[in-house]
Write a protein that holds these residues in place. Structure first.
Motif, PDB file in Angstrom:
ATOM      1  N   TYR B  47       0.857  -1.181   0.000  1.00 21.54           N
ATOM      2  CA  TYR B  47       0.000   0.000   0.000  1.00 21.54           C
ATOM      3  C   TYR B  47       0.898   1.237   0.000  1.00 21.54           C
ATOM      4  N   THR B  55      -5.067   6.799   0.900  1.00 24.81           N
ATOM      5  CA  THR B  55      -4.278   5.583   0.731  1.00 24.81           C
ATOM      6  C   THR B  55      -4.689   4.898  -0.569  1.00 24.81           C
ATOM      7  N   ASP B  56      -3.810   4.059  -1.077  1.00 25.44           N
ATOM      8  CA  ASP B  56      -4.113   3.345  -2.309  1.00 25.44           C
ATOM      9  C   ASP B  56      -3.375   2.016  -2.334  1.00 25.44           C
ATOM     10  N   LYS B  57      -3.943   1.067  -3.084  1.00 24.31           N
ATOM     11  CA  LYS B  57      -3.364  -0.267  -3.154  1.00 24.31           C
ATOM     12  C   LYS B  57      -2.134  -0.273  -4.043  1.00 24.31           C
ATOM     13  N   PRO B  61      -1.864  -6.064  -2.235  1.00 24.16           N
ATOM     14  CA  PRO B  61      -2.567  -5.545  -1.062  1.00 24.16           C
ATOM     15  C   PRO B  61      -3.404  -6.567  -0.287  1.00 24.16           C
ATOM     16  N   ASN B  62      -3.681  -7.729  -0.881  1.00 23.11           N
ATOM     17  CA  ASN B  62      -4.617  -8.666  -0.247  1.00 23.11           C
ATOM     18  C   ASN B  62      -4.104  -9.152   1.100  1.00 23.11           C
ATOM     19  N   ASN B  65      -4.368  -4.050   5.550  1.00 21.02           N
ATOM     20  CA  ASN B  65      -5.080  -2.785   5.546  1.00 21.02           C
ATOM     21  C   ASN B  65      -4.171  -1.697   6.090  1.00 21.02           C
TER      22      ASN B  65
END
Lengths: 109, 113
Positions: B47, B55-57, B61-62, B65
């Motif tokens: 991230y 925020t952004d992936k 990212p899975n 968080n």
């Protein structure tokens, strides 16, 4: 694909020797960064190259960006034990950096 | 100068546990990043954040968080730890995006058993 291939994966040389490591991609990239990472630490930026054909020197390290901007090389002259580490290249796409798998260099005294 | 500080340095988790990896920077950098580094695999972006509240992936990212409530802090949360998340995690920051140098912390070595 954002794949960056680095070669060789491992390199072990004697102190005082010269060496070159490579970073290649099948696609054009706008710029490339080289980092060195020592065991137990985070990577540290060495240089950024942005122009095709560009050559930058940092003491005994010479960085070259290919004319077609698909490849880059790092040449070390008269390697020292302090050069030991993992050398990583990284390309920028948008806001994201994509790293190569690295070249692990060991300089033997 | 502290730079980028990551805590903890080492952690062992059991499968299914959760934890938060902390990252703080004192350089007033706008951009912050989380990477994972697996043996022989280089660094992969999990991230990133371009500023507080944004925020952004990244590429992988899975299972993770993040939040960015302040400029200084960018914690990474693992909700249900899995063995595939065993890795070394690096936080980095930069003044802006583009080719600005990224400053890395010293990493958190996480093992999930």
């Amino acid at each position: 694909t954002q794949l960056l291939e680095q070669s060789p994966q491992f390199l072990s040389i004697q102190e005082g020797e010269n060496l070159t490591v490579y970073c290649n991609s099948s696609s054009v990239f706008s710029s490339l960064q080289w980092y060195r990472q020592e065991p137990g630490e985070g990577p540290v930026l060495l240089v950024t190259v942005v122009t095709g054909g560009e050559v930058k020197k940092l003491k005994r390290l010479t960085f070259q960006f290919g004319d077609a901007r698909k490849d880059s090389s790092l040449h070390i002259t008269a390697a020292q034990t302090g050069d030991t580490g993992l050398y990583l290249c990284a390309r920028l796409t948008g806001n994201q950096f994509y790293f190569g798998t690295g070249t692990s260099l060991t300089v033997i005294p | 100068n502290a730079g980028v500080t990551q805590t903890p340095k080492f952690r062992i988790l059991k499968i299914g546990q959760s934890m938060t990896l902390q990252c703080a920077q004192d350089m007033n950098h706008n951009y912050m990043y989380w990477y994972r580094q697996d043996p022989g695999m280089g660094l992969k972006l999990i991230y990133y954040s371009v500023g507080a509240g944004i925020t952004d992936k990244g590429e992988v990212p899975n299972g993770y968080n993040v939040s960015r409530s302040t400029t200084e802090d960018f914690p990474l949360r693992l909700e249900l730890a899995a063995p595939s998340q065993t890795s070394v995690y690096f936080c980095a920051s930069s003044w802006t995006g583009g080719n600005q140098p990224q400053h890395f912390g010293d990493g958190t070595r996480l093992s999930i058993l």
